[in-house]
Scaffold this active site. Sequence first.
Site, PDB file in Angstrom:
ATOM      1  N   ASN A   9       0.878  -1.179   0.000  1.00  0.00           N
ATOM      2  CA  ASN A   9       0.000   0.000   0.000  1.00  0.00           C
ATOM      3  C   ASN A   9       0.909   1.221   0.000  1.00  0.00           C
ATOM      4  OD1 ASN A   9      -1.768   2.067   0.475  1.00  0.00           O
ATOM      5  ND2 ASN A   9      -2.331   1.429   2.555  1.00  0.00           N
ATOM      6  N   HIS A  94      -9.411   1.412   4.789  1.00  0.00           N
ATOM      7  CA  HIS A  94      -8.139   1.552   5.514  1.00  0.00           C
ATOM      8  C   HIS A  94      -8.357   2.468   6.717  1.00  0.00           C
ATOM      9  CE1 HIS A  94      -4.015   2.587   6.489  1.00  0.00           C
ATOM     10  NE2 HIS A  94      -3.668   1.489   5.851  1.00  0.00           N
ATOM     11  N   GLU A  96      -6.685   4.793   7.860  1.00  0.00           N
ATOM     12  CA  GLU A  96      -6.441   6.216   7.578  1.00  0.00           C
ATOM     13  C   GLU A  96      -7.652   6.852   6.918  1.00  0.00           C
ATOM     14  OE1 GLU A  96      -2.767   5.576   5.498  1.00  0.00           O
ATOM     15  OE2 GLU A  96      -1.808   5.021   7.388  1.00  0.00           O
ATOM     16  N   GLU A 166      -5.194  -4.853  10.507  1.00  0.00           N
ATOM     17  CA  GLU A 166      -4.157  -3.843  10.726  1.00  0.00           C
ATOM     18  C   GLU A 166      -4.420  -3.102  12.037  1.00  0.00           C
ATOM     19  OE1 GLU A 166      -2.216  -2.640   6.702  1.00  0.00           O
ATOM     20  OE2 GLU A 166      -3.843  -1.269   7.151  1.00  0.00           O
ATOM     21  N   GLY A 172       2.832   2.318  10.711  1.00  0.00           N
ATOM     22  CA  GLY A 172       3.801   3.400  10.550  1.00  0.00           C
ATOM     23  C   GLY A 172       4.548   3.758  11.820  1.00  0.00           C
TER      24      GLY A 172
HETATM   25  P1  13P Z   1       3.215   0.363   7.602  1.00  0.00           P
HETATM   26  O1  13P Z   1       3.683  -0.936   6.990  1.00  0.00           O
HETATM   27  O2  13P Z   1       3.983   1.551   7.098  1.00  0.00           O
HETATM   28  O3  13P Z   1       3.157   0.276   9.090  1.00  0.00           O
HETATM   29  O4  13P Z   1       1.719   0.592   7.085  1.00  0.00           O
HETATM   30  C1  13P Z   1       0.796  -0.436   7.191  1.00  0.00           C
HETATM   31  C2  13P Z   1      -0.411  -0.070   6.422  1.00  0.00           C
HETATM   32  O5  13P Z   1      -1.143   0.820   6.782  1.00  0.00           O
HETATM   33  C3  13P Z   1      -0.676  -0.813   5.189  1.00  0.00           C
HETATM   34  O6  13P Z   1      -1.956  -0.564   4.731  1.00  0.00           O
END
Ligand code: 13P
Length: 250
Positions: A9, A94, A96, A166, A172
């Site tokens: 992603n 997601h 976010e 997730e 992140g």
């Molecule tokens: P990271 O691998 O940067 O922690 O992000 C995970 C993510 O949100 C994938 O959709």
Amino acid sequence: MRRKVIAGNWKMNMLPNETIQFIEDLAPLVKDTEHEVILCVPYTDLFYALLTAQNTNIKIGAQNMHFAESGAYTGEVSGKMLKSINVEYVIIGHSERRQYFNETDETVNKKVKAAFEYALKPIVCVGETLEQREAGKVEEIITNQTKLALDGLTNEQVENTIIAYEPIWAIGTGKTATKEDANDAVKAIRKKIAEIYGQNVADGVIIQYGGSVKSSNAKELFSMSDIDGALVGGASLKADEFSKIVEFEK
Ligand code: 13P
């Protein structure tokens, strides 16, 4: 045995020229893998990604879509539009998008249904916040998100949905869930799917883990009974690093 699906992603990163270079670099590194490789790229990179990935085993996805087919939704992109250029996958819900763009369980469900209308394969994200984890609510939160996202789908559609577990606190942050915690959460999601759609369907559904996955922790996560691959953010932005996640056995 379920297959492993490793999806990148890219979030809001990468320009068309970088996309072309990335796929040219990645393709030879993953050409012999038995696992499925997907890159979910920004809308502006989709066309370049699809062209460059032709004749490779790399599949291309989008990161969001609207649930309507067309209409007065300034700035949005529909499933029909994605399908028209041969996009195969689409990330839906997601964290976010739930956090910054008012995505709800209801819009997630509408988008999943719309994705199937256009023969797009959804990668549906679920996951708890740190607060919810500390309050002991992980299972309740993620199984409820899963149930609502899949509501009204046929068994066949559920089998063709990829779920990405997730945990929000692991995205992140460099903090990965322990392999046991990640596996327990994925198992809980599978159990919920079994309750609603039957054990056969649940046994076939691909459920990924996402949250600070990198080449150094992929192997231990993927060795767990129920984790069928990963949705990878930061570590999917470098072809070499991403290829090592795909080729985790080596
Ligand atoms: P990271 O691998 O940067 O922690 O992000 C995970 C993510 O949100 C994938 O959709």
